[in-house]
Scaffold this motif. Structure first.
Motif, mmCIF file in Angstrom:
data_model
loop_
_atom_site.group_PDB
_atom_site.id
_atom_site.type_symbol
_atom_site.label_atom_id
_atom_site.label_comp_id
_atom_site.label_asym_id
_atom_site.label_seq_id
_atom_site.Cartn_x
_atom_site.Cartn_y
_atom_site.Cartn_z
ATOM 1 N N ALA A 1 129.059 11.485 85.697
ATOM 2 C CA ALA A 1 130.406 12.002 85.440
ATOM 3 C C ALA A 1 131.468 10.933 85.571
ATOM 4 N N ASP A 2 131.191 9.918 86.390
ATOM 5 C CA ASP A 2 132.193 8.873 86.616
ATOM 6 C C ASP A 2 131.880 7.602 85.829
ATOM 7 N N ALA A 3 131.049 7.685 84.811
ATOM 8 C CA ALA A 3 130.717 6.498 84.019
ATOM 9 C C ALA A 3 131.953 5.985 83.296
ATOM 10 N N PRO A 4 132.316 4.716 83.459
ATOM 11 C CA PRO A 4 133.558 4.204 82.858
ATOM 12 C C PRO A 4 133.499 4.083 81.347
ATOM 13 N N TRP A 5 132.292 4.160 80.760
ATOM 14 C CA TRP A 5 132.188 4.016 79.316
ATOM 15 C C TRP A 5 132.360 5.340 78.567
ATOM 16 N N LEU A 6 132.461 6.466 79.295
ATOM 17 C CA LEU A 6 132.533 7.773 78.633
ATOM 18 C C LEU A 6 133.716 7.906 77.665
ATOM 19 N N PRO A 7 134.937 7.469 78.025
ATOM 20 C CA PRO A 7 136.040 7.611 77.063
ATOM 21 C C PRO A 7 135.784 6.878 75.747
ATOM 22 N N LEU A 8 135.220 5.673 75.824
ATOM 23 C CA LEU A 8 134.927 4.920 74.603
ATOM 24 C C LEU A 8 133.847 5.627 73.782
ATOM 25 N N VAL A 9 132.826 6.147 74.459
ATOM 26 C CA VAL A 9 131.774 6.875 73.756
ATOM 27 C C VAL A 9 132.349 8.115 73.082
ATOM 28 N N ASN A 10 133.251 8.794 73.776
ATOM 29 C CA ASN A 10 133.880 9.994 73.202
ATOM 30 C C ASN A 10 134.704 9.663 71.967
ATOM 31 N N GLU A 11 135.340 8.507 71.972
ATOM 32 C CA GLU A 11 136.098 8.101 70.779
ATOM 33 C C GLU A 11 135.170 7.991 69.571
ATOM 34 N N HIS A 12 133.992 7.439 69.781
ATOM 35 C CA HIS A 12 133.049 7.287 68.667
ATOM 36 C C HIS A 12 132.428 8.628 68.271
ATOM 37 N N ILE A 13 132.235 9.523 69.251
ATOM 38 C CA ILE A 13 131.742 10.860 68.908
ATOM 39 C C ILE A 13 132.735 11.557 67.993
ATOM 40 N N ALA A 14 134.021 11.500 68.378
ATOM 41 C CA ALA A 14 135.065 12.121 67.553
ATOM 42 C C ALA A 14 135.160 11.438 66.185
ATOM 43 N N LYS A 15 135.000 10.118 66.162
ATOM 44 C CA LYS A 15 135.070 9.375 64.904
ATOM 45 C C LYS A 15 133.972 9.805 63.938
ATOM 46 N N ASN A 16 132.834 10.229 64.491
ATOM 47 C CA ASN A 16 131.711 10.653 63.656
ATOM 48 C C ASN A 16 131.637 12.162 63.482
ATOM 49 N N GLY A 17 132.753 12.847 63.810
ATOM 50 C CA GLY A 17 132.846 14.276 63.524
ATOM 51 C C GLY A 17 132.398 15.195 64.625
ATOM 52 N N GLY A 18 132.179 14.695 65.843
ATOM 53 C CA GLY A 18 131.742 15.542 66.938
ATOM 54 C C GLY A 18 132.861 15.837 67.921
ATOM 55 N N ALA A 19 132.550 16.711 68.892
ATOM 56 C CA ALA A 19 133.510 17.052 69.943
ATOM 57 C C ALA A 19 133.268 16.158 71.142
ATOM 58 N N PRO A 20 134.317 15.588 71.744
ATOM 59 C CA PRO A 20 134.142 14.710 72.905
ATOM 60 C C PRO A 20 133.374 15.399 74.025
ATOM 61 N N VAL A 21 132.615 14.633 74.757
ATOM 62 C CA VAL A 21 131.777 15.142 75.843
ATOM 63 C C VAL A 21 132.296 14.597 77.160
ATOM 64 N N VAL A 22 132.475 15.476 78.122
ATOM 65 C CA VAL A 22 132.833 15.072 79.480
ATOM 66 C C VAL A 22 131.791 15.643 80.412
ATOM 67 N N ALA A 23 131.058 14.780 81.115
ATOM 68 C CA ALA A 23 129.974 15.258 81.973
ATOM 69 C C ALA A 23 130.534 15.976 83.184
ATOM 70 N N ILE B 1 139.486 7.091 83.826
ATOM 71 C CA ILE B 1 138.459 6.093 84.130
ATOM 72 C C ILE B 1 138.693 5.487 85.509
ATOM 73 N N ARG B 2 139.935 5.048 85.765
ATOM 74 C CA ARG B 2 140.220 4.418 87.059
ATOM 75 C C ARG B 2 140.038 5.402 88.202
ATOM 76 N N ALA B 3 140.417 6.656 87.989
ATOM 77 C CA ALA B 3 140.236 7.652 89.043
ATOM 78 C C ALA B 3 138.759 7.850 89.353
ATOM 79 N N MET B 4 137.916 7.877 88.326
ATOM 80 C CA MET B 4 136.488 8.059 88.544
ATOM 81 C C MET B 4 135.883 6.858 89.254
ATOM 82 N N VAL B 5 136.327 5.646 88.877
ATOM 83 C CA VAL B 5 135.807 4.448 89.529
ATOM 84 C C VAL B 5 136.220 4.424 90.998
#
Length: 376
Positions: A254-276, A302-306
């Protein structure tokens, strides 16, 4: 002694360059008056020629001659005054250059410099480079020139070259480290990133093969999985890219710092962002919140999770994977001071001579983080 002589010569040269245009100001003014008088004399001679050739009338010539004569008298009258009292409009500037400039330079050097330090030849600095990164690189390069089969040396230099954007040298160092020390996810990921950076961010076929080799050693490697998914996206395979990014997001902490960037690419490819939700599965509320997230809000998240992970590790330091993730997270946030602090605390629990400690030290080398309590 030679240093001070050099400083004195340089100061005198700078002062001379600054004073030259000021000291020649009065002479330039005299030259201007002389030149102006010569122009008026030429105008009188031209006026006589025009009158002789009948180009102007006598009345016009008299009027012009009177006007030119008036201006000539005004210029000539100014010369004795200048001779009696030379004009020096830059006295303050001259005094500043001659006195204050050297004094200010000396004060700044005494305040900010280290006049108490003895001069150190290059050989001495190479023998004891301290924290001088340039000297550390030169020392490592000289060592590898004498012993090119030292895999540890190449392993240390590779991420340093990469962070310095010396990509060709980074690729060579990674390949030598892999050849001499063997393939590992960290080394393979570093080589893949170097190849991608050299191709202006494109995941090339060669980089993809390196990433697949890394995943064969560590299937859950998020770094390699991200670049593989990015390669699918760049190849126009939208559906496969979305599925790969979603799988990475759902399998991330849930606190992975790469999640926001991954979500951007999910949305870019037509999906809904995922938050663990902490177990790897997103809730409906998390998905809805992520869709409305701005870029600044994502950074805050991201900073809050880290920081939350940092607090958990402070309470329970026997979490090796957590320390690895925390050090890398601070490095991703470009907070090298906190990354170094986290590494120091991790090494207090997992010493550098143990298996986990060696992995921490390898991560420090990869991220170019100075380690205390261990050797690099």
């Amino acid at each position: 002694m030679m240093f001070w002589i050099l400083v004195a010569v340089m100061t005198a040269a700078v002062a001379a360059c600054l004073l030259y245009p000021l000291l020649r100001g009065a002479k330039a003014a005299d030259d201007d008056r002389a030149g102006e008088a010569a122009v008026y004399h030429d105008q009188l001679r031209e006026l006589d020629r025009d009158l002789a050739f009948g180009l102007i009338s006598s009345d016009e010539a008299d009027y012009a001659r009177a006007e030119i004569g008036r201006r000539l008298i005004a210029v000539s009258a100014a010369e004795p005054k200048a001779e009696r009292k030379p004009v020096r409009p830059h006295r303050f500037s001259e005094a500043f250059v001659l006195l204050m400039l050297p004094v200010l330079g000396l004060c700044l050097y005494i305040t900010l410099g280290r006049p108490d330090l003895p001069s150190r030849p290059l050989a001495d600095r190479l023998a004891d480079p301290g924290n001088d990164m340039a000297m550390l690189i030169v020392k490592a390069e000289r060592h590898l020139a004498e012993d090119p089969e030292d895999g540890r040396g190449w392993d240390v230099l590779a991420p340093i070259y990469y962070n310095a954007a010396r990509l060709a040298e980074a690729e060579k160092a990674y390949r030598n480290a892999i050849r001499l020390l063997g393939a590992s996810p960290i080394r393979l990921d570093g080589l893949a990133e170097t190849l991608i950076a050299g191709a202006n961010g494109v995941v090339t076929e060669e980089a993809r093969k390196v990433l697949e080799q890394s995943l064969s050693l560590e299937p859950d490697n998020p770094r390699a999985r991200f670049y593989v998914a990015l390669g699918l996206e760049q190849a126009g395979q939208t559906g496969q890219a979305k599925a790969a990014f979603e799988a990475l997001a759902k399998g991330s902490p849930a606190d992975a710092p790469w999640l926001p960037l991954v979500n951007e690419h999910i949305a870019k490819n037509g999906g809904a962002p995922v938050v663990a939700d902490g177990k790897g599965n997103p809730t409906e509320e998390d998905v809805a919140a992520a869709q409305d997230m701005s870029s600044s809000q994502q950074q805050q998240m991201i900073r809050a999770m880290v920081e939350s992970l940092d607090a958990k590790l402070a309470a329970d330091p026997n979490n090796f994977e957590g320390w690895m993730r925390l050090v890398r997270s601070y490095a991703v946030l470009n907070d090298k001071d906190r990354a170094a602090s986290a590494l120091k605390r991790a090494l207090a629990t997992f010493p550098a001579d143990g298996q986990e400690g060696r992995q921490l030290m390898a991560l420090a080398r990869e991220l170019a983080i100075a380690a205390e309590g261990g050797t690099q």
